[in-house]
Design a protein around this motif. Structure first.
Motif, PDB file in Angstrom:
ATOM      1  N   ALA A 104      27.301  23.017 -14.633  1.00  0.00           N
ATOM      2  CA  ALA A 104      27.055  23.356 -16.033  1.00  0.00           C
ATOM      3  C   ALA A 104      26.682  22.094 -16.815  1.00  0.00           C
ATOM      4  O   ALA A 104      25.763  22.117 -17.641  1.00  0.00           O
ATOM      5  CB  ALA A 104      28.287  24.021 -16.645  1.00  0.00           C
ATOM      6  N   LEU A 105      27.365  20.994 -16.505  1.00  0.00           N
ATOM      7  CA  LEU A 105      27.054  19.731 -17.193  1.00  0.00           C
ATOM      8  C   LEU A 105      25.674  19.203 -16.784  1.00  0.00           C
ATOM      9  O   LEU A 105      24.952  18.630 -17.599  1.00  0.00           O
ATOM     10  CB  LEU A 105      28.118  18.681 -16.873  1.00  0.00           C
ATOM     11  N   LEU A 106      25.330  19.419 -15.512  1.00  0.00           N
ATOM     12  CA  LEU A 106      24.008  18.974 -15.058  1.00  0.00           C
ATOM     13  C   LEU A 106      22.900  19.742 -15.777  1.00  0.00           C
ATOM     14  O   LEU A 106      21.872  19.167 -16.155  1.00  0.00           O
ATOM     15  CB  LEU A 106      23.863  19.167 -13.543  1.00  0.00           C
ATOM     16  N   ARG A 107      23.138  21.036 -15.972  1.00  0.00           N
ATOM     17  CA  ARG A 107      22.121  21.837 -16.669  1.00  0.00           C
ATOM     18  C   ARG A 107      21.985  21.394 -18.116  1.00  0.00           C
ATOM     19  O   ARG A 107      20.903  21.357 -18.675  1.00  0.00           O
ATOM     20  CB  ARG A 107      22.456  23.327 -16.598  1.00  0.00           C
ATOM     21  N   GLU A 108      23.100  21.029 -18.714  1.00  0.00           N
ATOM     22  CA  GLU A 108      23.066  20.540 -20.087  1.00  0.00           C
ATOM     23  C   GLU A 108      22.278  19.227 -20.161  1.00  0.00           C
ATOM     24  O   GLU A 108      21.486  19.017 -21.073  1.00  0.00           O
ATOM     25  CB  GLU A 108      24.493  20.305 -20.568  1.00  0.00           C
ATOM     26  N   PHE A 109      22.527  18.370 -19.175  1.00  0.00           N
ATOM     27  CA  PHE A 109      21.836  17.080 -19.128  1.00  0.00           C
ATOM     28  C   PHE A 109      20.336  17.301 -18.942  1.00  0.00           C
ATOM     29  O   PHE A 109      19.512  16.668 -19.594  1.00  0.00           O
ATOM     30  CB  PHE A 109      22.396  16.243 -17.976  1.00  0.00           C
ATOM     31  N   GLU A 110      20.013  18.254 -18.064  1.00  0.00           N
ATOM     32  CA  GLU A 110      18.608  18.549 -17.810  1.00  0.00           C
ATOM     33  C   GLU A 110      17.943  19.018 -19.108  1.00  0.00           C
ATOM     34  O   GLU A 110      16.854  18.569 -19.465  1.00  0.00           O
ATOM     35  CB  GLU A 110      18.497  19.636 -16.723  1.00  0.00           C
ATOM     36  N   ALA A 111      18.635  19.915 -19.826  1.00  0.00           N
ATOM     37  CA  ALA A 111      18.063  20.451 -21.064  1.00  0.00           C
ATOM     38  C   ALA A 111      17.866  19.332 -22.092  1.00  0.00           C
ATOM     39  O   ALA A 111      16.851  19.293 -22.791  1.00  0.00           O
ATOM     40  CB  ALA A 111      18.973  21.530 -21.623  1.00  0.00           C
ATOM     41  N   ALA A 112      18.831  18.431 -22.187  1.00  0.00           N
ATOM     42  CA  ALA A 112      18.753  17.383 -23.208  1.00  0.00           C
ATOM     43  C   ALA A 112      17.721  16.321 -22.853  1.00  0.00           C
ATOM     44  O   ALA A 112      17.261  15.589 -23.720  1.00  0.00           O
ATOM     45  CB  ALA A 112      20.115  16.728 -23.400  1.00  0.00           C
ATOM     46  N   ASN A 113      17.354  16.230 -21.566  1.00  0.00           N
ATOM     47  CA  ASN A 113      16.459  15.159 -21.164  1.00  0.00           C
ATOM     48  C   ASN A 113      15.093  15.630 -20.696  1.00  0.00           C
ATOM     49  O   ASN A 113      14.346  14.872 -20.094  1.00  0.00           O
ATOM     50  CB  ASN A 113      17.106  14.310 -20.066  1.00  0.00           C
ATOM     51  N   SER A 114      14.790  16.901 -20.935  1.00  0.00           N
ATOM     52  CA  SER A 114      13.482  17.349 -20.478  1.00  0.00           C
ATOM     53  C   SER A 114      12.609  17.774 -21.651  1.00  0.00           C
ATOM     54  O   SER A 114      11.517  18.262 -21.460  1.00  0.00           O
ATOM     55  CB  SER A 114      13.628  18.493 -19.470  1.00  0.00           C
ATOM     56  N   ASN A 115      13.108  17.590 -22.874  1.00  0.00           N
ATOM     57  CA  ASN A 115      12.221  17.941 -23.987  1.00  0.00           C
ATOM     58  C   ASN A 115      11.834  16.719 -24.806  1.00  0.00           C
ATOM     59  O   ASN A 115      12.241  15.617 -24.532  1.00  0.00           O
ATOM     60  CB  ASN A 115      12.863  18.985 -24.890  1.00  0.00           C
TER      61      ASN A 115
END
Lengths: 294, 440
Positions: free
Chosen positions: B429-440
């Motif tokens: 869940a934290l990885l997905r959050e990190f992905e979301a915050a760093n892919s836009n």
């Protein structure tokens, strides 16, 4: 009660006199609070290169997160325990010192001492006392058959931070209760004594009711203390563990925001914490204050 | 008050004049105590070696505090030129492309010699992008090793010169130690996450996450709930119940060192950088050093262990002259003499092969038996996808989660499979959050 009123003719002067306080409130409270509200609606990478408006996502996530709901409940347990423990002991000490004719000052000084200790030092102190391999208290507890282990036992860890947090706050409560007790009119006590009531009865029927404004004030102060000022104690003793058993709301704000660099969620948590305290204070003033006698 | 102000004015004036002479390079670090003093000594020696640049080290607290301070400073435009970031923060730094001046690029831009091959490969692998370019300069890298108490071994009727090689032996030895009364507990461990989960996976060539343990991008997922990890966690729990294993606490496991020093536990596993501490604290017994144990039914020859510690990142937004100084300083830091000195003083790994060779020539390893175990362990074999390291976003928080789940296991709330599954799920869940915050 008659009041002496000073009238200022200058219309601007009152505003001018208030201005420094207002400026400080604005810069150090309103502005950061507004910033927190703003960033609670955003998702941002740690370095702040991209900021996306995400609406209520952070809030929704929090209420779906069992860890957050646990922290909410845990904070309630912690706040109530610390408040009750520190107020009861503060009152007991105050009543004891109040009855002393001599050496009251020495006791007062000794009892106020812990308040001068920085929270983090208080935390470290209790951490030493309760250290599972080198601490003094686990050594004695083991003799009476209790295996103290706050590194793994969540209940033990909770007891540890409650004791450490309450210990620091007793002094404060003691001072206010002592001042309150000393302002109880001596004539009332004497009259009751002549009527034949003992010290215990006098305490519960005269002193305690007259202390209600003090108690009410301390209640609000203590709840605020447990909500915000206990962060260093948790950090120095248990670090929020084991398995989040001592992660209170304010500690979670730090964990997620400062350590985890999740600014959005952390802001949302601060806003919620702020709302909770505002609500509690409101409820207390609205409903509890009515029962307070002045 | 006035006196103070005028003193401050003089201090400012002095620093202003000195910065006219030399370009200042600020270096934020997290090395307290003895390590900090040694670090300052290195900076001072560099400053004395030339007159164009002045490296100014600033102690910023713990690793997470230093990282957070640097990020906050960057947002305010007040960032240092160099910041020391622990390996857990690597994912965060790599994702922040606009903030970081990659080291390989800096060295090329400034025309400083920088040959990746001279560095220890497991160290550089950790800090390189998928193309093999080093993004940050390795400075203080360590790897976990096993420490044991030779006196307790003797008391228990074991050969003090023979350390347990496999986990089966660790169990047997511990049982002997506890049942003979030589010590109250067999083993403890610092860093359950780093030593008993991340390094365990690497040693046995098992993945910790998908996409080459996260090296392949932010879309990776954790997979450390495999049969090996479940078996190991279940063993630790079983040994705890039997009194063979004692928990040393979360994160770095402060209690583990105490229990080892006080001879309560006969074996501990900790960073190689803990070696100086062991030597200083083992006053009443002789410590032994050995590689980490492995399961011989899982793998015949264990792979290399993976590193911890920190590297130096260069932040964007400084003047050209400052970067010239950074490059010069990095060349100086990579010198064999400087590296060997730092490595021998601290117990951190030598970063370059030349520094290791120098230590051998000086006879350091012969004089200090056990001091090269970490190097031998980390350089054995060729690093595989599973053993070159782990790199994930939000990893500081993930480690906290792993600690929490391990505590839940020891407190009898979950079994090994459940706690690892839960750690993987919460970590993802934290990885997905990190992905979301760093892919836009």
């Amino acid at each position: 009660m008659d009041t002496k009123r000073t009238t200022f003719n200058n219309r601007l002067l009152p505003y001018l006199l208030l201005a420094p306080q207002l400026a400080i409130t604005l810069v150090f409270f309103i502005w950061p609070a507004a910033q927190a509200v703003k960033s609670s609606f955003e998702r941002e990478d740690p370095f702040g290169f991209s900021t996306v408006f995400v609406g209520l996502t952070h809030y929704r996530r929090l209420f779906e997160d069992p860890n957050y709901l646990d922290a909410l409940w845990r904070t309630a347990v912690f706040a109530v325990s610390v408040t009750i423990l520190s107020m009861m002991l503060g009152l007991a000490f105050a009543a004891a010192v109040d009855r002393l004719a001599r050496s009251a000052k020495i006791y007062t000084t000794l009892l106020v001492w812990p308040y001068a200790v920085a929270p983090v030092v208080a935390g470290v102190l209790w951490w030493f006392l309760f250290n599972t391999s080198t601490g003094l208290l686990p050594f004695f507890l083991e003799r009476i058959g209790i295996r103290w282990d706050h590194d793994l036992n969540g209940t033990h860890a909770m007891i540890l931070i409650i004791i450490a947090a309450a210990w620091k706050q007793i002094s404060y409560n003691f001072l206010f209760f002592l001042a309150g007790l000393q302002s109880v009119p001596q004539s009332l006590i004497e009259a009751a004594a002549i009527d034949g009531s003992g010290p215990v009865r006098r305490f519960f029927t005269i002193s305690l009711p007259l202390l209600s404004p003090t108690t009410f004030f301390l209640f609000i102060i203590n709840v605020n203390y447990t909500m915000f000022d206990t962060f260093p104690i948790v950090d120095a003793t248990t670090g929020g563990g084991p398995a989040q058993a001592t992660t209170t709301l304010v500690y979670k704000v730090y964990q997620d925001g400062y350590v985890g660099l999740n600014i959005g969620s952390s802001s949302a948590q601060s806003v919620l914490l702020m709302l909770i305290v505002m609500l509690l204070t409101f409820v207390q003033f609205r409903f509890v204050e009515r029962r307070v006698q002045y | 008050m006035f006196k103070k102000l005028s003193m401050a004015a003089i201090a400012v004036a002095l620093s202003a004049t000195s910065s006219l002479a030399a370009t200042e390079v600020t270096w934020w670090h997290a090395m307290g105590g003895e390590l900090g003093k040694k670090l300052e000594e290195i900076a001072q020696k560099f400053n004395e070696s030339q007159s164009d640049y002045k490296v100014v080290p600033v102690y910023k607290g713990s690793y997470p505090e230093t990282l957070t301070a640097a990020i906050a400073a960057f947002r305010a435009g007040q960032q240092p030129a160099i910041v020391q970031v622990f390996e857990v923060g690597t994912g965060t730094m790599m994702a922040a492309k606009g903030a970081v001046y990659p080291v390989y690029k800096l060295m090329a831009d400034e025309g400083e010699p920088f040959d990746t091959k001279t560095f220890l490969s497991p160290v550089t692998g950790y800090y390189s992008d998928t193309k093999g370019n080093i993004l940050s300069l390795p400075f203080n890298s360590s790897t976990p090793i096993m420490y044991y108490n030779k006196d307790v071994f003797k008391k228990a009727g074991l050969d003090p010169e023979v350390a347990p090689k496999t986990w089966k032996e660790v169990e047997e030895f511990s049982r002997k130690i506890v049942s003979s009364g030589a010590a109250k507990c067999g083993l403890t461990s610092a860093w359950i996450t780093w030593v008993q989960t991340e390094n365990l996976s690497a040693l046995h060539d098992k993945p910790f996450g998908t996409l080459e343990n996260g090296f392949g991008g932010v879309k990776s997922e954790f997979t450390f709930n495999g049969p090996l990890q479940v078996k190991h966690w279940a063993n630790l729990k079983k040994w705890q119940d039997e009194g063979l294993f004692k928990y040393g606490g979360p994160v770095g496991g402060d209690q583990a060192a105490t229990m080892f020093y006080s001879q309560e536990c006969a074996i501990t596993m900790n960073s190689s950088a803990g070696r100086a501490g062991v030597i200083n604290n083992a006053k009443t017994f002789t410590p032994g050093f050995a590689p980490l144990p492995y399961y011989d039914d899982e793998i015949k020859e264990p792979k290399n262990s993976i590193i911890g510690g920190a590297t130096l990142w260069v932040l964007n937004g400084k003047e050209k002259a400052t970067y010239k100084g950074v490059a010069k300083f990095f060349s100086y830091l990579s010198k064999p003499e400087v590296q060997a000195d730092w490595h021998q003083f601290t117990g951190y790994l030598p970063i370059t092969n030349a520094a290791y060779d120098l230590g051998q020539k000086q006879g350091y390893y012969a004089k200090n038996p056990g001091s090269d175990i970490a190097i031998k362990q980390i350089t054995r074999g060729t690093p595989s996808e599973n053993s070159k390291g782990v790199r994930f976003g939000n990893f500081t928080q993930v480690r906290t989660i792993v600690d929490e789940e391990f505590q839940a296991l020891l407190a009898n709330k979950k079994d090994a499979k459940q706690s690892l599954d839960s750690a993987v799920q919460r970590g993802n869940a934290l990885l997905r959050e990190f992905e979301a915050a760093n892919s836009n």
